[in-house]
Design a protein around this motif. Sequence first.
Motif, PDB file in Angstrom:
ATOM      1  N   UNK A 253      -0.056   9.980   9.448  1.00  0.00           N
ATOM      2  CA  UNK A 253      -0.274   8.975   8.537  1.00  0.00           C
ATOM      3  C   UNK A 253       0.018   7.732   9.375  1.00  0.00           C
ATOM      4  N   UNK A 254       1.317   7.526  10.063  1.00  0.00           N
ATOM      5  CA  UNK A 254       1.248   5.614  10.395  1.00  0.00           C
ATOM      6  C   UNK A 254       0.415   5.667  12.025  1.00  0.00           C
ATOM      7  N   UNK A 255      -0.319   6.818  12.185  1.00  0.00           N
ATOM      8  CA  UNK A 255      -0.285   6.495  14.101  1.00  0.00           C
ATOM      9  C   UNK A 255      -1.962   6.128  13.270  1.00  0.00           C
ATOM     10  N   UNK A 256      -2.856   7.410  12.146  1.00  0.00           N
ATOM     11  CA  UNK A 256      -4.572   6.189  11.198  1.00  0.00           C
ATOM     12  C   UNK A 256      -4.239   5.034  11.101  1.00  0.00           C
ATOM     13  N   UNK A 257      -3.224   4.846  10.390  1.00  0.00           N
ATOM     14  CA  UNK A 257      -2.888   3.033   9.585  1.00  0.00           C
ATOM     15  C   UNK A 257      -3.088   2.796  11.193  1.00  0.00           C
ATOM     16  N   UNK A 258      -2.206   2.535  11.970  1.00  0.00           N
ATOM     17  CA  UNK A 258      -2.022   1.667  12.888  1.00  0.00           C
ATOM     18  C   UNK A 258      -3.389   1.593  14.251  1.00  0.00           C
ATOM     19  N   UNK A 259      -4.164   2.887  13.905  1.00  0.00           N
ATOM     20  CA  UNK A 259      -5.533   2.354  14.656  1.00  0.00           C
ATOM     21  C   UNK A 259      -5.970   2.196  14.416  1.00  0.00           C
ATOM     22  N   UNK A 260      -6.826   2.079  12.509  1.00  0.00           N
ATOM     23  CA  UNK A 260      -7.413   1.691  11.689  1.00  0.00           C
ATOM     24  C   UNK A 260      -7.420   0.426  12.185  1.00  0.00           C
ATOM     25  N   UNK A 261      -6.026  -0.810  11.540  1.00  0.00           N
ATOM     26  CA  UNK A 261      -5.581  -2.224  11.614  1.00  0.00           C
ATOM     27  C   UNK A 261      -6.347  -2.666  13.427  1.00  0.00           C
ATOM     28  N   UNK A 262      -5.971  -1.901  14.087  1.00  0.00           N
ATOM     29  CA  UNK A 262      -6.489  -2.161  15.934  1.00  0.00           C
ATOM     30  C   UNK A 262      -7.617  -2.184  15.766  1.00  0.00           C
ATOM     31  N   UNK A 263      -8.660  -1.204  15.070  1.00  0.00           N
ATOM     32  CA  UNK A 263      -9.890  -1.219  15.517  1.00  0.00           C
ATOM     33  C   UNK A 263     -10.864  -2.201  14.391  1.00  0.00           C
ATOM     34  N   UNK A 264      -9.580  -3.047  13.516  1.00  0.00           N
ATOM     35  CA  UNK A 264      -9.994  -3.727  12.777  1.00  0.00           C
ATOM     36  C   UNK A 264     -10.099  -4.787  13.344  1.00  0.00           C
ATOM     37  N   UNK A 265      -9.457  -4.770  14.085  1.00  0.00           N
ATOM     38  CA  UNK A 265      -8.833  -6.393  14.582  1.00  0.00           C
ATOM     39  C   UNK A 265      -9.715  -6.369  15.880  1.00  0.00           C
ATOM     40  N   UNK A 266     -10.592  -4.814  16.450  1.00  0.00           N
ATOM     41  CA  UNK A 266     -11.206  -5.802  17.214  1.00  0.00           C
ATOM     42  C   UNK A 266     -12.724  -5.763  16.875  1.00  0.00           C
ATOM     43  N   UNK A 267     -13.051  -5.084  15.341  1.00  0.00           N
ATOM     44  CA  UNK A 267     -14.046  -5.501  14.749  1.00  0.00           C
ATOM     45  C   UNK A 267     -14.028  -6.640  14.402  1.00  0.00           C
ATOM     46  N   UNK A 287     -10.793  -6.442   4.292  1.00  0.00           N
ATOM     47  CA  UNK A 287     -11.350  -5.706   4.356  1.00  0.00           C
ATOM     48  C   UNK A 287     -10.889  -4.877   3.741  1.00  0.00           C
ATOM     49  N   UNK A 288      -9.222  -4.750   3.815  1.00  0.00           N
ATOM     50  CA  UNK A 288      -8.933  -3.474   3.287  1.00  0.00           C
ATOM     51  C   UNK A 288      -9.008  -3.551   1.659  1.00  0.00           C
ATOM     52  N   UNK A 289      -9.290  -4.178   1.090  1.00  0.00           N
ATOM     53  CA  UNK A 289      -9.750  -3.884  -0.305  1.00  0.00           C
ATOM     54  C   UNK A 289      -8.763  -4.662  -1.194  1.00  0.00           C
ATOM     55  N   UNK A 290      -7.925  -5.097  -0.590  1.00  0.00           N
ATOM     56  CA  UNK A 290      -6.144  -5.777  -1.126  1.00  0.00           C
ATOM     57  C   UNK A 290      -6.658  -7.469  -1.826  1.00  0.00           C
ATOM     58  N   UNK A 291      -6.524  -7.574  -2.560  1.00  0.00           N
ATOM     59  CA  UNK A 291      -6.904  -8.824  -3.499  1.00  0.00           C
ATOM     60  C   UNK A 291      -5.078  -9.544  -4.433  1.00  0.00           C
ATOM     61  N   UNK A 292      -5.871 -10.723  -4.656  1.00  0.00           N
ATOM     62  CA  UNK A 292      -4.830 -11.401  -4.959  1.00  0.00           C
ATOM     63  C   UNK A 292      -4.808 -10.969  -6.426  1.00  0.00           C
ATOM     64  N   UNK A 293      -3.450 -11.102  -6.193  1.00  0.00           N
ATOM     65  CA  UNK A 293      -2.315 -10.729  -8.187  1.00  0.00           C
ATOM     66  C   UNK A 293      -1.737 -12.152  -8.756  1.00  0.00           C
ATOM     67  N   UNK A 294      -1.001 -12.381  -9.182  1.00  0.00           N
ATOM     68  CA  UNK A 294      -0.132 -13.452  -9.702  1.00  0.00           C
ATOM     69  C   UNK A 294       1.149 -12.802  -9.842  1.00  0.00           C
ATOM     70  N   UNK A 295       1.183 -11.533  -8.854  1.00  0.00           N
ATOM     71  CA  UNK A 295       2.968 -11.375  -8.584  1.00  0.00           C
ATOM     72  C   UNK A 295       2.867 -11.682  -7.046  1.00  0.00           C
ATOM     73  N   UNK A 296       1.747 -11.069  -6.260  1.00  0.00           N
ATOM     74  CA  UNK A 296       1.352 -11.088  -4.886  1.00  0.00           C
ATOM     75  C   UNK A 296       0.014 -11.524  -4.313  1.00  0.00           C
ATOM     76  N   UNK A 297      -0.097 -12.058  -3.610  1.00  0.00           N
ATOM     77  CA  UNK A 297      -1.065 -12.538  -2.444  1.00  0.00           C
ATOM     78  C   UNK A 297      -1.397 -11.246  -1.785  1.00  0.00           C
ATOM     79  N   UNK A 298      -2.588 -11.542  -1.831  1.00  0.00           N
ATOM     80  CA  UNK A 298      -3.606  -9.733  -1.438  1.00  0.00           C
ATOM     81  C   UNK A 298      -2.839 -10.317   0.389  1.00  0.00           C
ATOM     82  N   UNK A 299      -2.488 -10.941   1.227  1.00  0.00           N
ATOM     83  CA  UNK A 299      -2.069 -10.575   2.690  1.00  0.00           C
ATOM     84  C   UNK A 299      -1.128 -10.456   1.958  1.00  0.00           C
ATOM     85  N   UNK A 300      -0.122 -11.008   1.485  1.00  0.00           N
ATOM     86  CA  UNK A 300       1.619  -9.950   1.239  1.00  0.00           C
ATOM     87  C   UNK A 300       1.450  -8.715   1.003  1.00  0.00           C
ATOM     88  N   UNK A 301       0.546  -8.252  -0.233  1.00  0.00           N
ATOM     89  CA  UNK A 301      -0.034  -6.350   0.030  1.00  0.00           C
ATOM     90  C   UNK A 301      -0.438  -5.565   1.046  1.00  0.00           C
TER      91      UNK A 301
END
Length: 883
Positions: A253-267, A287-301
């Motif tokens: 799961x971690x390998x797939x996730x990190x590869x997705x992040x890396x591919x997204x950076x290249x994209x 792009x990963x679908x996170x949105x800001x909430x009153x508790x946490x920014x999307x980037x922090x999530x």
Amino acid sequence: MTAESPSVPSFVKALENRDQPLQAIKAGREALKQFIEYQFKQFDEGAAVAELVKERATYIDQILKRIWQHFMPEPNTAALLAVGGYGRGELHPYSDIDLLILTAPDQANSEVFSQFITFLWDLGFDVGHAIRTVEECVIAGQEDLSTATNLLEARWITGDYELYQALKKIWNRPDFWPSQAFFQAKFEEQVTRHRRFHDTTYQLEPNVKESPGGLRDLQTIYWVAKRHFKASSINQLVQHHFLTIEEYRELEAAYKYLNRVRFSLHRMKRRREDRLLFDHQQHLAESFGYRDTPEKMAVEQFMNSYYRNVQNVVKLNEILLQHFREEIFCTNTPIIEQLNSRFKLVDHYLDIQHPQVFAQFPTALLEVFLILQHHPEIQGIRSNTIRSIRDNLHLIDNDFRKDSINKALFIEIFRQPNGVNAALRRMHSYGILAAYLPVFKQITGLMQFNIFHAYTVDEHTIFVIRNLRRFFVEEFAYEFPTAHQIAKNICKPEVLFLAGLFHDIAKGRGGEHEILGADDALAFAQSHNLPQQDCALLSWLVRHHLDFSGIAQKKDLSDPAVIQAFAELVKDHQHLDYLYLLTVADVCATSDEVWNEWKNALFLELYNETSNMLEARSSTPKNRAKKALQTQERAKDILLKRDLKSTDYQPLWDSLSKTEFFSRQNPNDIARITQLIYQADLSSTHIYLQNQAQRGATELLIYMPDRDFLFAHITHALDKLHLNIMEARIYSTALNMTLVILYILDNDLHHVSDQAILDAIIDKIKHQLALPEMEPQELKPMVHSRRMKCFSTPTEIVFNQINQKFTELVIITKDTPGLLSRIGYALKSFNIRLHDAKINTVGEKAEDVFLISNTDNQAITDKAEQEKLSEALLSLIEKATQT
């Protein structure tokens, strides 16, 4: 894709036409471009990255085969091999392509090989290549670990297959990286790489590939497994009973996730990019679908998700590499030493006596760390014990936390004379801290989206405890000599370490974290039966852990009233000592860039002045006038020893008598400045530069005929030289002269040592002061750094009445080049006189404090005037920050 794309057959056809090489290059570039666009489209539609990177490797294989056939004459006794990531059959969109051209010993086709590689470059490939015989590969691999690792992943593409088979056999040679040597070298390589990233997964701008917990850690597991077990994938470790099904799923799961992040950076960047920089994080969060909430920014999530995955990699990497060590380095007769009924040592590594130890004795989950502290000779923990700790974290429940023995053991870990930092780091890594302290779990992987903190809250906390521990160790006394001396007199180090643990425990909950954290710390201390005095001290330290730094950097430390108020807050030397140590450790744990000699000097000044005040508390507190008289007397004594009589400099001192000069400067500085200017020509401008080691800054002293708004002109000049003003003091004398004292640092926040820059400072200021006016059009738009552009910092402007003479102006805004120059220009425009300035930068935020008056040296009390000045400042700052 090959069948669908019209560009591929066009490329092949163009390649066959040897008279038109440029046409072939054009067709090849078009084919590659279309394939990348095709893959990006697939990615945007949800295709799995694992399939996309394999598909790209296969596609590039086919392209390279065609080109190889085009250039290589028949018969051909060379082979084209993929190595590195490409050798594993994985290629991200803009990754480089590592190739090995394997040749027979008697082959001399270097020109053909050169043409082949040049053609690949012309197509736009980023090619890393080597041309070697099998024996040359052996020699190169023996000399260089990276080369050997590349050979381990070599994969045949085309050409002489028998040569490839011969290359594979080199791993059977006893002199070519036997398992033990290869493992040890790869392990040390990983340790060195982790050290470059401060051994933490929680850097705020991590490298997806190289940072701890990144793709390289997964690849290290694969390389060692491939070398020792001839495994073709990490999955095969399950078959060898080195990995459980659950652990394999975590890694996958971690390998797939990190590869997705890396591919997204290249994209996103349309080039090779492996760094998760702040601006990248914001785009990826969206792009990963996170949105800001009153508790946490999307980037922090988004980043919390990233940290969870890399932390899983780190934990399993440790378990597996330790397991490999035990397997690869095992002896027929392991050395076993019994410790107690629960633990033993096996070949100097701590191990449980049997698999049910933690289930039968949950307290042993804490005992592990005490044993390691008591036995520093233990080299580590065996893999099955680490795995068992992780598998039994569920045992740390409310009943476990209420158990008096567990409470005592937890506190005892903080009381040990050795190994506190190592124990806390392990407890954090294995999940013990988060399980035992639910409040700590809330800050685990919690990102603060700013550039002041370089780490997540939990990792910052561990670094604070590390720094505190080093204050007590003689070996590190040179780092912070004063802190080391103070630490030696601390009676309860455990209270200090617990304060480090709790100081940011309430971050991310909303509200003032120091107040909420103080409540948490008090509840913890009381539930763990600490003495009432220790409970109060711990809670007080957490509540006030921001005060020392704030006062040192924002307040006038020459004002006895400031020191008196702080002395009343700390009450005694004990509280002062603990707070000083906690503050220094906290500031140094934010990032490598925060601490400098200037800050060190400010902290020491506040500590020493407060300490002196506490010692003299029985006497009447000094006011500025009394302090000024005492300072003058001490300065006179110093000057007398230098053969300077008071009659020589009395006119100068008389001219400064109605200023704050004698209460703000210390006796040594007064004596030194007096010697510089007491005979100065009152019709000329005098500029002096000196590095003041005790203040960690370069002192710029200007003595010149009276002229208002000097601050605006000087800041404008220094801004052009990219220098930072940290403090400014301006005194208007009765001789119609102005004395300006500024402390400046270079761009790296060090004193200015380059003589060319020192000369340039004097020339630039002389030129600026010769100008009658500073035209507003000279103030060019600010150029923000890459990081600064990611942050939106609202501007706050506050006026505080100090007395009849002075008003305090506080400006909090985004720190940008030229900010002081703009503030100086605004003050000039409103006929505001500046007397003192304290410049403080916290990450992307400037928190500057100015002591101002009107030109009649009266405080600015008119609300309408304050409002107009505030609007002007806002206008200048906002125009700048919009660029």
